[in-house]
Design an enzyme around this catalytic site. Structure first.
Site, PDB file in Angstrom:
ATOM      1  N   CYS A  49       0.826  -1.214   0.000  1.00 43.35           N
ATOM      2  CA  CYS A  49       0.000   0.000   0.000  1.00 43.35           C
ATOM      3  C   CYS A  49       0.864   1.270   0.000  1.00 43.35           C
ATOM      4  O   CYS A  49       1.509   1.560  -0.990  1.00 43.35           O
ATOM      5  CB  CYS A  49      -0.988  -0.043   1.157  1.00 43.35           C
ATOM      6  N   HIS A 104      -3.790  -5.415  -0.173  1.00 43.66           N
ATOM      7  CA  HIS A 104      -3.411  -5.927   1.153  1.00 43.66           C
ATOM      8  C   HIS A 104      -3.433  -7.454   1.182  1.00 43.66           C
ATOM      9  O   HIS A 104      -4.488  -8.056   1.392  1.00 43.66           O
ATOM     10  CB  HIS A 104      -4.354  -5.378   2.225  1.00 43.66           C
ATOM     11  N   GLU A 149      -2.385  -9.273   3.491  1.00 36.73           N
ATOM     12  CA  GLU A 149      -2.633  -9.699   4.874  1.00 36.73           C
ATOM     13  C   GLU A 149      -4.091  -9.508   5.266  1.00 36.73           C
ATOM     14  O   GLU A 149      -4.444  -9.649   6.436  1.00 36.73           O
ATOM     15  CB  GLU A 149      -1.732  -8.910   5.829  1.00 36.73           C
TER      16      GLU A 149
END
Length: 353
Positions: A245, A328, A330
């Site tokens: 990001c 993302h 994660e």
């Protein structure tokens, strides 16, 4: 009946709703996020610093607030807008209601607003400032002048924190506003994670002798962070680097590229990204209002694009042993399609070692 409040947009449009959360007036940048779940992660994601967040899903709060799922220790948003709030959550893990959490955090919130209409305005006109007030707004001076500034400096840690397995791969995680799940994913893979402040120097980082360097997500305009960008220039090529990001954007700027503000950004857990080397499409979670201009980069290879609008979603820098993604991997809550990128990072660290 809750107190009536007004949500006034920079273009003059006014929505009437009702107050919950903290009773105070605020000005922020109005954005929307499309996740059907994950409001807990949204509320605690530092990337939303300075923003009034609108949830497009109509009912928010139905599974309560769960501290184990927080992405940081507090909420960083400026304000919150929902169609309907739930005051009686049903979840065995819940530790309280959405409204009580917002009061504790000092975050004003509005419910009873047509979030569908509000989202259409932002999609058509672009991100704009908005104010939450108890009386109709007459003076637009402060509203028009508002800018999200010093975002990374405001959310980063002020100390060095080490977590995880003592003898595992040593990863330095730059906290630009890091979601805790990045740290969790690294620790799950046996890493020793040293979290450092955003302005931690390249020299200090290399003294820690890391096996790899993680550049986290964070809020605000990436180009504002000139000191960090200069720092990343010194780290490039020294150790394997993985950026997510804002980390993706900052590394691109350090490599001589450019970034620009998007009309309304990508925020939600249903963004399709296409891997150019394989043609495979992953569904991803995203939260960003700026993009990397991939053809502005003198080095690196475009690795992922957004399947909706073709914007840059990832870069690979083989000559620097670095790779970065806009989305993302994660994600929590959100899809785990791209979770394997953490394994790729570990493989690069192992190969380098």
């Amino acid at each position: 009946m809750d107190k009536k409040v007004f949500l006034t947009l920079q273009n003059g449009k006014v929505f009437e709703g009702y107050s919950f959360g903290a009773e105070k007036e605020v000005i922020g940048e109005l954005v929307f996020t499309t996740g059907m779940t994950g409001y807990i992660e949204t509320l605690t994601d530092p990337s939303y610093y300075g923003q009034i967040v609108t949830q497009t899903f109509p009912l928010i709060g139905n599974y309560g607030m769960i501290p184990e799922d927080f992405e940081s220790k507090k909420s960083w948003i400026t304000g919150y807008v929902v169609r309907e709030k739930c005051d009686a959550p049903s979840n065995f893990r819940s530790k309280g209601t959405l409204g009580d959490y917002l009061k504790e955090q000092g975050i004003p919130a509005v419910y009873g607003i047509d979030t569908r209409e509000l989202t259409r305005i932002v999609r058509e006109a672009g991100v704009m400032n908005a104010a939450i007030t108890f009386k109709p707004l007459k003076d637009f001076t402060k509203l028009n002048a508002y800018r999200v500034k010093d975002a990374v400096r405001s959310v980063t840690t002020d100390k060095i924190i080490t977590e995880g397995k003592e003898d595992g791969p040593n990863v330095v995680l730059y906290d630009f506003g890091a979601k805790q799940n990045i740290e969790r994913e690294l620790i799950k893979r046996g890493c020793r994670v040293t979290i450092v402040p955003a302005n931690f120097s390249a020299e200090e980082t290399l003294k820690l002798n890391p096996d790899g360097i993680m550049l986290a997500n964070g809020p605000g305009d990436p180009a504002e962070n000139t000191e960090i960008i200069e720092n990343l220039k010194k780290l490039a090529g020294k150790k394997p680097i993985f950026g997510i990001c804002l980390g993706h954007q900052l590394f691109a700027l350090a490599m001589g590229g450019k970034t620009r503000k998007m009309k309304y950004g990508h925020r939600g857990s249903n963004q399709p990204v296409k891997q150019l080397s394989t043609g495979r499409v992953f569904i991803s979670s995203q939260n960003h209002g700026y993009e990397v201009v991939s053809d502005s980069l003198p080095v690196g290879t475009l690795s992922f694009i957004n399947a909706n609008d073709g914007t840059c979603e990832g870069m690979d820098y083989p000559e620097m042993n670095a790779f970065t993604v806009q989305f993302h991997p994660e994600a929590c809550g959100g899809p785990h399609d791209a979770n394997y990128l953490f394994d790729e990072f570990l493989a690069r660290m192992k190969k380098e070692k």
